[in-house]
Design an enzyme around this catalytic site. Structure first.
Site, mmCIF file in Angstrom:
data_model
loop_
_atom_site.group_PDB
_atom_site.id
_atom_site.type_symbol
_atom_site.label_atom_id
_atom_site.label_comp_id
_atom_site.label_asym_id
_atom_site.label_seq_id
_atom_site.Cartn_x
_atom_site.Cartn_y
_atom_site.Cartn_z
ATOM 1 N N LEU A 58 16.704 63.294 21.081
ATOM 2 C CA LEU A 58 17.455 63.291 22.333
ATOM 3 C C LEU A 58 18.953 63.357 22.052
ATOM 4 O O LEU A 58 19.437 62.732 21.098
ATOM 5 C CB LEU A 58 17.146 61.983 23.085
ATOM 6 C CG LEU A 58 17.857 61.723 24.399
ATOM 7 C CD1 LEU A 58 17.130 62.451 25.524
ATOM 8 C CD2 LEU A 58 17.895 60.232 24.691
ATOM 9 N N CYS A 59 19.681 64.087 22.895
ATOM 10 C CA CYS A 59 21.148 64.055 22.874
ATOM 11 C C CYS A 59 21.632 64.058 24.321
ATOM 12 O O CYS A 59 20.918 63.577 25.202
ATOM 13 C CB CYS A 59 21.731 65.217 22.058
ATOM 14 S SG CYS A 59 21.514 66.837 22.806
ATOM 15 N N HIS A 60 22.809 64.592 24.571
ATOM 16 C CA HIS A 60 23.335 64.585 25.936
ATOM 17 C C HIS A 60 22.677 65.649 26.808
ATOM 18 O O HIS A 60 22.213 65.358 27.904
ATOM 19 C CB HIS A 60 24.854 64.776 25.930
ATOM 20 C CG HIS A 60 25.466 64.795 27.293
ATOM 21 N ND1 HIS A 60 25.651 63.648 28.032
ATOM 22 C CD2 HIS A 60 25.883 65.816 28.066
ATOM 23 C CE1 HIS A 60 26.163 63.977 29.205
ATOM 24 N NE2 HIS A 60 26.321 65.289 29.249
#
Length: 102
Positions: A58-60
């Protein structure tokens, strides 16, 4: 590269989620049970990532997590990119923690 929606990732029992965002981003919004290794530290800390289970990354918004997923897959990790990152996670109404220390 394998990908999964935030809703489907959230539905995985006992999912091992790797958040590759920076510390300041975690202070704004985070998943309480996620493991944190910023993308820039991933090569040096790759041994912290399990190889005996699927890792959901997961990231932004999905770009950095896609990079991390490709790198991890090349290292033999069963890695899956969470499309849309924490932005889509939030838009889907899934639980996040906002503010405060990570």
């Amino acid at each position: 590269m394998k990908s999964i929606s935030p809703t489907d990732a959230h539905a995985v029992a006992d999912a091992w989620i790797l958040d590759v965002r920076e510390d300041g981003e975690l202070a704004q919004a985070r998943l309480d049970d996620a493991h944190h290794i910023p993308l820039g530290d991933l090569v040096a800390r790759v041994e912290e990532v399990p190889r005996d289970r699927t890792v959901y990354v997961l990231c932004h918004a999905g770009g950095r997590s896609a990079q991390a997923t490709q790198y991890l897959a090349a290292q033999g990790v069963d890695a899956v990119n969470i499309t849309g990152g924490i932005t889509e996670w939030y838009r889907a109404g899934l639980p996040i923690t906002t503010g405060g220390a990570a």
